[in-house]
Motif scaffolding. Structure first.
Motif, PDB file in Angstrom:
ATOM      1  N   ALA A 210      14.971  -1.853  -4.189  1.00 25.79           N
ATOM      2  CA  ALA A 210      14.408  -3.107  -4.668  1.00 25.79           C
ATOM      3  C   ALA A 210      13.328  -3.613  -3.718  1.00 25.79           C
ATOM      4  O   ALA A 210      12.252  -4.055  -4.145  1.00 25.79           O
ATOM      5  N   ARG A 211      13.601  -3.531  -2.425  1.00 24.97           N
ATOM      6  CA  ARG A 211      12.628  -4.005  -1.420  1.00 24.97           C
ATOM      7  C   ARG A 211      11.347  -3.184  -1.475  1.00 24.97           C
ATOM      8  O   ARG A 211      10.242  -3.725  -1.406  1.00 24.97           O
ATOM      9  N   LYS A 212      11.484  -1.881  -1.630  1.00 26.90           N
ATOM     10  CA  LYS A 212      10.308  -1.013  -1.657  1.00 26.90           C
ATOM     11  C   LYS A 212       9.475  -1.253  -2.911  1.00 26.90           C
ATOM     12  O   LYS A 212       8.246  -1.365  -2.847  1.00 26.90           O
ATOM     13  N   HIS A 213      10.122  -1.375  -4.062  1.00 22.20           N
ATOM     14  CA  HIS A 213       9.384  -1.482  -5.321  1.00 22.20           C
ATOM     15  C   HIS A 213       8.939  -2.904  -5.630  1.00 22.20           C
ATOM     16  O   HIS A 213       8.022  -3.093  -6.438  1.00 22.20           O
ATOM     17  N   CYS A 214       9.554  -3.899  -5.012  1.00 18.85           N
ATOM     18  CA  CYS A 214       9.112  -5.278  -5.208  1.00 18.85           C
ATOM     19  C   CYS A 214       8.222  -5.743  -4.062  1.00 18.85           C
ATOM     20  O   CYS A 214       7.926  -6.932  -3.945  1.00 18.85           O
ATOM     21  N   GLY A 215       7.811  -4.826  -3.232  1.00 16.85           N
ATOM     22  CA  GLY A 215       7.002  -5.203  -2.076  1.00 16.85           C
ATOM     23  C   GLY A 215       5.707  -5.893  -2.442  1.00 16.85           C
ATOM     24  O   GLY A 215       5.286  -6.853  -1.807  1.00 16.85           O
ATOM     25  N   ARG A 216       5.043  -5.403  -3.495  1.00 18.77           N
ATOM     26  CA  ARG A 216       3.745  -5.973  -3.873  1.00 18.77           C
ATOM     27  C   ARG A 216       3.663  -6.281  -5.368  1.00 18.77           C
ATOM     28  O   ARG A 216       2.587  -6.277  -5.946  1.00 18.77           O
ATOM     29  N   GLN A 217       4.797  -6.516  -5.996  1.00 14.91           N
ATOM     30  CA  GLN A 217       4.810  -6.897  -7.401  1.00 14.91           C
ATOM     31  C   GLN A 217       5.927  -7.906  -7.627  1.00 14.91           C
ATOM     32  O   GLN A 217       6.898  -7.948  -6.868  1.00 14.91           O
ATOM     33  N   PRO A 218       5.789  -8.769  -8.650  1.00 16.11           N
ATOM     34  CA  PRO A 218       6.747  -9.867  -8.828  1.00 16.11           C
ATOM     35  C   PRO A 218       8.138  -9.423  -9.269  1.00 16.11           C
ATOM     36  O   PRO A 218       9.107 -10.150  -9.068  1.00 16.11           O
ATOM     37  N   SER A 219       8.243  -8.234  -9.905  1.00 16.31           N
ATOM     38  CA  SER A 219       9.549  -7.745 -10.327  1.00 16.31           C
ATOM     39  C   SER A 219       9.473  -6.240 -10.507  1.00 16.31           C
ATOM     40  O   SER A 219       8.388  -5.646 -10.543  1.00 16.31           O
TER      41      SER A 219
END
Length: 279
Positions: A210-219
């Protein structure tokens, strides 16, 4: 600055002269993880796992081979996070860093929220055995390179004992070039300070994703099947589904809200209002 202890090994008689390691122990440094190991399941979710694990996705392949003591676990990964966070902080302060680091056992145990009993020191030694024994073969790109590599999760390690009572006092660890390259290239994300308090292996792994994939996007919205593959879980899919449903209902994942669509088998992660993490 942590104290330096005299090593008991004869090969380090000139330790004070060569000083070819970095001493860690900066206070109040949040954990930091490298992007590649957050995305790809290098660490086992089950203690005592002695299987060869293979993972392939989008042209990237990972093969993890256990040593005699089994595969390093996601709790063993705390050593990576501790070292990475300390080295990034030192680098940000203008210090010179290296792959070989030394730190006191007490600081490592305290920082990662482990007890400091004699058994904890023994378990730390077992952790080093797993980390040095686990071997990885991968073509993952890190530090701007994408080549086939073979390496250990820790290249080498030594336990340094106090000359007064022979008690395990500190560790000296040489990190793999793969991780050190990620640190130097800035391929690192800050994790929640409460990450070390998360005890369930699957919850730790889901947080990383979750941290990696939400790093630069809102969800981040992902199918349960893809999440299952990314997690590296060896549990049955039905048990994994139950674990994700429980995580969504409990709201226990640090910094993120989890929504599970049971009808479509889709999972959505959104940063919660208290999430103030930066790169």
């Amino acid at each position: 600055m942590p104290p330096t202890y005299k090593a008991t090994e004869s090969t380090t008689e000139n330790q004070a002269e060569r000083r070819d390691f970095v001493t860690l122990g900066l206070p109040d440094v949040p954990p930091k993880g490298d992007l590649a190991s957050m995305e790809h399941p290098l660490f086992a979710l089950r203690a005592g796992d002695k299987r060869v694990r293979n993972y392939e996705r989008n042209g990237y392949t990972v093969t993890v081979k256990p040593g005699p003591d089994g595969c390093a676990t996601i709790h063993d990964k705390d050593l990576w996070l501790y070292c990475a966070s300390q080295l990034v902080e030192a680098k940000n302060r203008g210090a010179e860093i290296s792959r070989t680091v030394r730190f006191t056992m007490h600081d490592f145990l305290k920082t990662t929220y482990r007890d400091t009993s004699g058994q904890a020191y023994k378990r730390a030694g077992e952790m080093l055995a797993r980390l040095t024994g686990t071997r990885v073969e991968t073509n993952i790109e890190t530090g701007g390179r994408r080549i086939r590599e073979f390496w250990g999760l820790v290249e080498s390690a030594k336990i340094i004992e106090s000359p007064d009572d022979g008690r395990m006092a500190s560790m000296e660890v040489t990190l793999p070039e793969w991780l050190f390259g990620a640190i130097n290239s800035g391929e690192i994300l800050t994790l929640a300070c409460s990450y070390y308090r998360v005890r369930k292996p699957i919850d730790r792994r889901i947080y990383e994703l979750a941290r990696k994939h939400c790093g630069r996007q809102p969800s981040w919205r992902v199918s349960l099947a893809v999440l299952y593959q990314k997690s590296g879980s060896t549990d049955a899919l039905r048990n994994f589904r139950a674990a994700i449903r429980s995580l969504a209902e409990s709201g226990a994942l640090p910094d993120f809200l989890v929504a599970f669509d049971n009808n479509r088998d889709m999972v959505t992660f959104c940063p919660n209002s208290s999430n103030s993490l930066s790169v």
